[in-house]
Design a protein around this motif. Structure first.
Motif, PDB file in Angstrom:
ATOM      1  N   SER A 183     -11.387   2.230 -89.144  1.00 55.69           N
ATOM      2  CA  SER A 183     -10.896   3.585 -88.888  1.00 55.69           C
ATOM      3  C   SER A 183     -10.819   4.383 -90.182  1.00 55.69           C
ATOM      4  CB  SER A 183      -9.524   3.530 -88.225  1.00 55.69           C
ATOM      5  OG  SER A 183      -8.591   2.836 -89.045  1.00 55.69           O
ATOM      6  N   SER A 184     -10.290   3.774 -91.245  1.00 56.32           N
ATOM      7  CA  SER A 184     -10.161   4.484 -92.520  1.00 56.32           C
ATOM      8  C   SER A 184     -11.531   4.740 -93.149  1.00 56.32           C
ATOM      9  CB  SER A 184      -9.279   3.689 -93.485  1.00 56.32           C
ATOM     10  OG  SER A 184      -9.793   2.386 -93.707  1.00 56.32           O
ATOM     11  N   GLY A 185     -12.414   3.744 -93.101  1.00 57.35           N
ATOM     12  CA  GLY A 185     -13.751   3.914 -93.655  1.00 57.35           C
ATOM     13  C   GLY A 185     -14.545   4.956 -92.898  1.00 57.35           C
ATOM     14  N   GLY A 186     -14.479   4.916 -91.572  1.00 57.78           N
ATOM     15  CA  GLY A 186     -15.193   5.892 -90.763  1.00 57.78           C
ATOM     16  C   GLY A 186     -14.674   7.302 -90.970  1.00 57.78           C
ATOM     17  N   LEU A 187     -13.357   7.438 -91.073  1.00 52.72           N
ATOM     18  CA  LEU A 187     -12.757   8.752 -91.295  1.00 52.72           C
ATOM     19  C   LEU A 187     -13.166   9.308 -92.648  1.00 52.72           C
ATOM     20  CD1 LEU A 187     -10.812  10.982 -90.371  1.00 52.72           C
ATOM     21  CD2 LEU A 187      -8.925   9.632 -91.313  1.00 52.72           C
ATOM     22  N   GLY A 245     -10.489   4.881 -82.391  1.00 54.29           N
ATOM     23  CA  GLY A 245     -11.152   4.656 -81.113  1.00 54.29           C
ATOM     24  C   GLY A 245     -12.178   3.544 -81.200  1.00 54.29           C
ATOM     25  N   LEU A 246     -13.395   3.897 -81.596  1.00 52.96           N
ATOM     26  CA  LEU A 246     -14.476   2.904 -81.672  1.00 52.96           C
ATOM     27  C   LEU A 246     -14.322   1.951 -82.849  1.00 52.96           C
ATOM     28  CD1 LEU A 246     -17.643   4.977 -80.671  1.00 52.96           C
ATOM     29  CD2 LEU A 246     -16.215   3.488 -79.252  1.00 52.96           C
ATOM     30  N   ASP A 247     -13.266   2.119 -83.651  1.00 51.80           N
ATOM     31  CA  ASP A 247     -12.999   1.136 -84.707  1.00 51.80           C
ATOM     32  C   ASP A 247     -12.507  -0.179 -84.117  1.00 51.80           C
ATOM     33  OD1 ASP A 247     -10.470   2.279 -83.909  1.00 51.80           O
ATOM     34  OD2 ASP A 247      -9.596   1.296 -85.665  1.00 51.80           O
ATOM     35  N   SER A 248     -12.229  -0.209 -82.817  1.00 51.67           N
ATOM     36  CA  SER A 248     -11.704  -1.416 -82.159  1.00 51.67           C
ATOM     37  C   SER A 248     -12.767  -2.131 -81.342  1.00 51.67           C
ATOM     38  CB  SER A 248     -10.511  -1.041 -81.267  1.00 51.67           C
ATOM     39  OG  SER A 248      -9.436  -0.553 -82.031  1.00 51.67           O
ATOM     40  N   MET A 249     -14.009  -2.058 -81.791  1.00 54.92           N
ATOM     41  CA  MET A 249     -15.086  -2.798 -81.130  1.00 54.92           C
ATOM     42  C   MET A 249     -14.860  -4.299 -81.337  1.00 54.92           C
ATOM     43  SD  MET A 249     -17.066  -0.482 -79.766  1.00 54.92           S
ATOM     44  CE  MET A 249     -18.760  -1.052 -79.618  1.00 54.92           C
ATOM     45  N   PRO A 250     -15.439  -5.146 -80.490  1.00 48.19           N
ATOM     46  CA  PRO A 250     -15.147  -6.592 -80.558  1.00 48.19           C
ATOM     47  C   PRO A 250     -15.578  -7.292 -81.839  1.00 48.19           C
ATOM     48  CG  PRO A 250     -16.913  -6.121 -78.987  1.00 48.19           C
ATOM     49  CD  PRO A 250     -16.290  -4.810 -79.346  1.00 48.19           C
ATOM     50  N   LEU A 268     -19.553   2.460 -86.471  1.00 53.95           N
ATOM     51  CA  LEU A 268     -20.611   1.905 -87.315  1.00 53.95           C
ATOM     52  C   LEU A 268     -20.046   1.094 -88.482  1.00 53.95           C
ATOM     53  CD1 LEU A 268     -23.148   4.877 -87.469  1.00 53.95           C
ATOM     54  CD2 LEU A 268     -23.433   2.709 -86.269  1.00 53.95           C
ATOM     55  N   THR A 269     -18.944   1.549 -89.045  1.00 50.26           N
ATOM     56  CA  THR A 269     -18.360   0.847 -90.188  1.00 50.26           C
ATOM     57  C   THR A 269     -17.371  -0.234 -89.773  1.00 50.26           C
ATOM     58  OG1 THR A 269     -16.574   2.480 -90.376  1.00 50.26           O
ATOM     59  CG2 THR A 269     -18.576   2.890 -91.647  1.00 50.26           C
ATOM     60  N   GLY A 270     -16.910  -0.193 -88.524  1.00 50.39           N
ATOM     61  CA  GLY A 270     -15.911  -1.154 -88.075  1.00 50.39           C
ATOM     62  C   GLY A 270     -14.562  -0.924 -88.702  1.00 50.39           C
ATOM     63  N   LEU A 281      -8.842   1.247 -77.720  1.00 50.66           N
ATOM     64  CA  LEU A 281     -10.128   1.948 -77.719  1.00 50.66           C
ATOM     65  C   LEU A 281     -10.171   3.016 -76.623  1.00 50.66           C
ATOM     66  CD1 LEU A 281     -13.608   0.272 -78.152  1.00 50.66           C
ATOM     67  CD2 LEU A 281     -13.286   2.164 -76.585  1.00 50.66           C
ATOM     68  N   VAL A 282      -9.976   2.608 -75.384  1.00 48.59           N
ATOM     69  CA  VAL A 282     -10.116   3.545 -74.264  1.00 48.59           C
ATOM     70  C   VAL A 282      -9.002   4.593 -74.264  1.00 48.59           C
ATOM     71  CG1 VAL A 282     -10.199   3.790 -71.763  1.00 48.59           C
ATOM     72  CG2 VAL A 282     -11.319   1.838 -72.861  1.00 48.59           C
ATOM     73  N   ILE A 283      -7.748   4.143 -74.268  1.00 48.96           N
ATOM     74  CA  ILE A 283      -6.625   5.080 -74.187  1.00 48.96           C
ATOM     75  C   ILE A 283      -6.573   6.019 -75.391  1.00 48.96           C
ATOM     76  CG2 ILE A 283      -4.102   5.251 -74.164  1.00 48.96           C
ATOM     77  CD1 ILE A 283      -4.014   2.861 -72.329  1.00 48.96           C
ATOM     78  N   PRO A 284      -6.796   5.552 -76.643  1.00 50.45           N
ATOM     79  CA  PRO A 284      -6.806   6.499 -77.765  1.00 50.45           C
ATOM     80  C   PRO A 284      -7.870   7.589 -77.630  1.00 50.45           C
ATOM     81  CG  PRO A 284      -6.505   4.290 -78.593  1.00 50.45           C
ATOM     82  CD  PRO A 284      -6.833   4.158 -77.128  1.00 50.45           C
ATOM     83  N   ILE A 285      -9.067   7.234 -77.147  1.00 47.95           N
ATOM     84  CA  ILE A 285     -10.116   8.244 -76.971  1.00 47.95           C
ATOM     85  C   ILE A 285      -9.713   9.231 -75.881  1.00 47.95           C
ATOM     86  CG2 ILE A 285     -12.495   8.610 -76.229  1.00 47.95           C
ATOM     87  CD1 ILE A 285     -13.266   6.027 -77.614  1.00 47.95           C
ATOM     88  N   VAL A 286      -9.177   8.722 -74.781  1.00 52.17           N
ATOM     89  CA  VAL A 286      -8.710   9.600 -73.699  1.00 52.17           C
ATOM     90  C   VAL A 286      -7.612  10.525 -74.205  1.00 52.17           C
ATOM     91  CG1 VAL A 286      -7.507   9.654 -71.479  1.00 52.17           C
ATOM     92  CG2 VAL A 286      -9.359   8.012 -71.851  1.00 52.17           C
TER      93      VAL A 286
END
Length: 298
Positions: A208-212, A243-248, A204-206, A276-281
């Motif tokens: 990783s640090s902000g979301g965390l 993970g989802l911090d790497s959206m397009p 949502l924030t785009g 995105l995919v591999i870090p979540i996995v």
């Protein structure tokens, strides 16, 4: 890339592997922002969850190497044309062992001397100036180098503040609170709720640090109440932020596209796989190992 016969469109994939995966969120003891933020909320140290982080880093590296081998083999099979990078200024080479001295100093000050991350980073910068600027004289114009560094740091700080500020606004709206509230009703182990919560916040924030930061600020007591140890929340939370911090739509990726003269169609599919995919996995794999008692929760 031209010399190694690697298509330039894959540059951001390799850039992401080296800078935005295991080095950013998984390795314990580093001064990465994602590794420092949890210490402020949980009272942990940068070495928290070392076994979890090292295991995750090993899985991440293995999967990324396999993916890199796959895309390079596919590219050569298709005989892709190489798009040359824009010519840049020649760089003065520095021996690898000497280049490793500043980061080693940084890690020692941070983890052995137990000093604040800002002090550790300042010590690393000071060693760089002394070693490369005064002793080896590898910096042709020290004043210009310092000026360029100051400008770049202001830009980075401004971008980070803007992202965190945007995240704060997002966290203040009722919709975000509704999303966070719904996460508490998700069935399943607490550790997977943590992974989902941090990923949603980062997406949502785009950032990783902000979301965390937002996830820990709003839900740390909830996860502690579910029985998760501070060390597990620290490491799994940090890993989940990558993970989802790497959206397009993320500004960092878009800026890199502009610098490299690439577009989403050329670079994002492969970049998304490694960032995105591999870090979540990988994070989910570590969570399973924790649940099975194979990894220690320390």
């Amino acid at each position: 890339f031209e010399e190694l016969d690697i298509p330039w469109r894959h540059y951001l994939t390799f850039h992401g592997i080296g800078s935005a995966t295991f080095t950013m969120t998984m390795l314990p003891g580093t001064a990465a922002l994602q590794n420092i933020i949890p210490t402020q909320y949980l009272g942990t140290t940068p070495m928290a969850g070392a076994a979890i982080g090292l295991t995750g880093a090993a899985i991440q590296i293995l999967l990324c190497v396999l993916w890199a081998a796959f895309i390079l083999k596919r590219a050569r099979a298709r005989d892709e044309d190489e798009k040359k990078a824009a010519a840049g200024e020649s760089q003065v080479g520095i021996p690898l062992l000497l280049a490793l001295i500043p980061p080693v100093v940084l890690l020692l000050v941070l983890n052995v001397c137990k000093l604040h991350a800002v002090i550790a980073l300042s010590c690393g910068i000071l060693v760089c100036l002394i070693l490369f600027g005064l002793i080896l004289r590898r910096l042709d114009n020290l004043k210009a180098t310092l000026a360029a560094g100051a400008v770049n740091s202001i830009s980075t700080i401004g971008t980070t503040c803007a992202v965190v500020g945007f995240g704060g606004v997002v966290a203040a709206v009722s919709g975000y609170q509704l999303i966070l509230g719904s996460l508490t009703s998700i069935p399943g182990p607490a550790i997977f709720k943590l992974i989902i919560a941090v990923n949603v916040a980062a997406g949502l924030t785009g950032s990783s640090s902000g979301g965390l930061s937002i996830a820990l600020e709003n839900m740390q007591d909830y996860f502690l109440g579910l029985g998760l140890s501070p060390n597990v929340i620290h490491r799994i939370g940090a890993m989940s932020s990558g993970g989802l911090d790497s959206m397009p739509h993320v500004s960092g990726f878009v800026n890199n596209l502009q610098v490299c003269r690439l577009n989403h169609r050329q670079s994002y599919p492969s970049y998304a796989m490694v960032c995105l995919v591999i870090p979540i996995v990988t994070t989910c794999a570590c969570a399973v190992l924790l649940q099975l008692g194979i990894l220690p929760a320390v």
